[in-house]
Design an enzyme around this catalytic site. Sequence first.
Site, PDB file in Angstrom:
ATOM      1  CB  ALA A  43      -4.652   0.306  -0.027  1.00 34.29           C
ATOM      2  CG  ASN A  61       0.391   0.225 -12.455  1.00 39.60           C
ATOM      3  OD1 ASN A  61      -0.438  -0.670 -12.639  1.00 39.60           O
ATOM      4  ND2 ASN A  61       0.701   0.652 -11.240  1.00 39.60           N
ATOM      5  CB  CYS A 107      -2.873   0.147  -9.626  1.00 40.26           C
ATOM      6  SG  CYS A 107      -3.029   0.567  -7.878  1.00 40.26           S
ATOM      7  CG  LEU A 166      -1.041   3.950  -7.697  1.00 35.98           C
ATOM      8  CD1 LEU A 166      -1.870   4.151  -8.965  1.00 35.98           C
ATOM      9  CD2 LEU A 166       0.167   3.074  -7.997  1.00 35.98           C
ATOM     10  CG  ASN A 224      -0.008  -4.554 -10.148  1.00 32.63           C
ATOM     11  OD1 ASN A 224       0.405  -4.517  -8.987  1.00 32.63           O
ATOM     12  ND2 ASN A 224      -0.101  -3.482 -10.909  1.00 32.63           N
ATOM     13  CE  LYS A 256       5.692   5.417  -4.408  1.00 34.72           C
ATOM     14  NZ  LYS A 256       4.988   4.234  -3.869  1.00 34.72           N
ATOM     15  CB  SER A 257       2.984   3.634 -10.603  1.00 36.39           C
ATOM     16  OG  SER A 257       3.135   2.282 -10.961  1.00 36.39           O
ATOM     17  N   GLY A 291       5.430 -12.843  -5.560  1.00 35.11           N
ATOM     18  CA  GLY A 291       5.754 -13.829  -4.538  1.00 35.11           C
ATOM     19  C   GLY A 291       7.137 -14.431  -4.593  1.00 35.11           C
ATOM     20  N   GLY A 310       3.445 -10.907  -2.315  1.00 38.98           N
ATOM     21  CA  GLY A 310       4.228 -11.841  -1.525  1.00 38.98           C
ATOM     22  C   GLY A 310       3.910 -13.297  -1.824  1.00 38.98           C
TER      23      GLY A 310
END
Length: 372
Positions: free
Chosen positions: A141, A194, A197, A144, A259, A115-116, A311, A284
């Site tokens: 959402a 990142n 985001c 982070l 992203n 994870k960031s 995706g 996705g």
Amino acid sequence: DSPFLTAIYSSAGFLKGNDFKHFSSSKIAIPSSVRIVEYITNNDFVLIKKLTTQFDNQLLYENIIKLFKVAASLSTSIGTLTLERPTILASGILGISLNIFERLYRAGAGAVVTKSLSKEPWDGYANPTIFSVKGGGWLNAVGLSNPGAPNFAKMITSNKDVPIIVSLVGSVEDDFDFMVKQFENCKVSAYELNLSCPHVAKVGLEVGDDVELVKKIVKKVKSLTDVPVIAKVGLGTTNYLDTVSAACDAGADGITAINTIRAMAIDVETRKPILSNKIGGLSGTPIKPIAVRCVYEISSKFDVPIIGCGGISTWQDAVEFILAGACAVQFGSVLGEHWTEVFAEINSGIQNYMEQKGYSSIGEMVGQSKES
């Protein structure tokens, strides 16, 4: 030294070593003993393909393709980082536990992205933070949320085998300076910055849209580590190719594209946005064509390793990204439906495709759509 290659060399009129003589295809007689199902080495196959195109011998080439099954290697490289497999867990999905990382690696992941992580712990947003949308997509959402780089570094100090790519997020150079130093005693394979985001203010896309800041951050992280530094780009208010250019100019070893895409949804009964933050990131299946286009454009303009993301749910999706120019792929949303077995399924599909098409390495496939 292979008896099978010796038989072919002999039948084709090849001399041992690198000395060859011309031959007539009408004289070729591949012995029945050559009809094998065993693998030959990648180097052997590449050599044979090269030789059969150099000489007037279409018959030999066609027989080689029919008689041999290519030992397709899934190994790929991003800068100095070599991965056994091209499939990588994307950031934000199951990315906070070494135990999970180890399970994913055993399941077939070539690497995992955390994870960031921020300089200090972030709580993220209140629920609802994620929901599914029509067409196989997800809108999220989360904000982070993460334990902070110092705490997370302690969680992975015992890592010995898993290729971990640490994702970092911040708003100024000093944030990244502080965070990288937390991992000095950890086995880290690469850093992914990142810069994209879509739903957290003052970081992510706001940073990625500032090309001068991108250069400063990438240069700073490059000065602090010997492992590859990868910039993750997205679609903001600035042309994303300018962000890629800035990252490459600053020495980035790779680019992750793309992203999640800034999006939202409204509940028609309550007449209010569904996410607590109102705006989220779409991931996705719905964003795959956009992501493929971005990978294709980046690979057409820049000589830099690309990790395709967005995706992917099948091996065909992964191959599409590779043909567009990616040397590896990331996925995460698909785990919601197929769990960890998706890594083995996609790896197997890629390898079968390579064997059927005569590719012996991922590198041979990269960007082939531009050669057509």
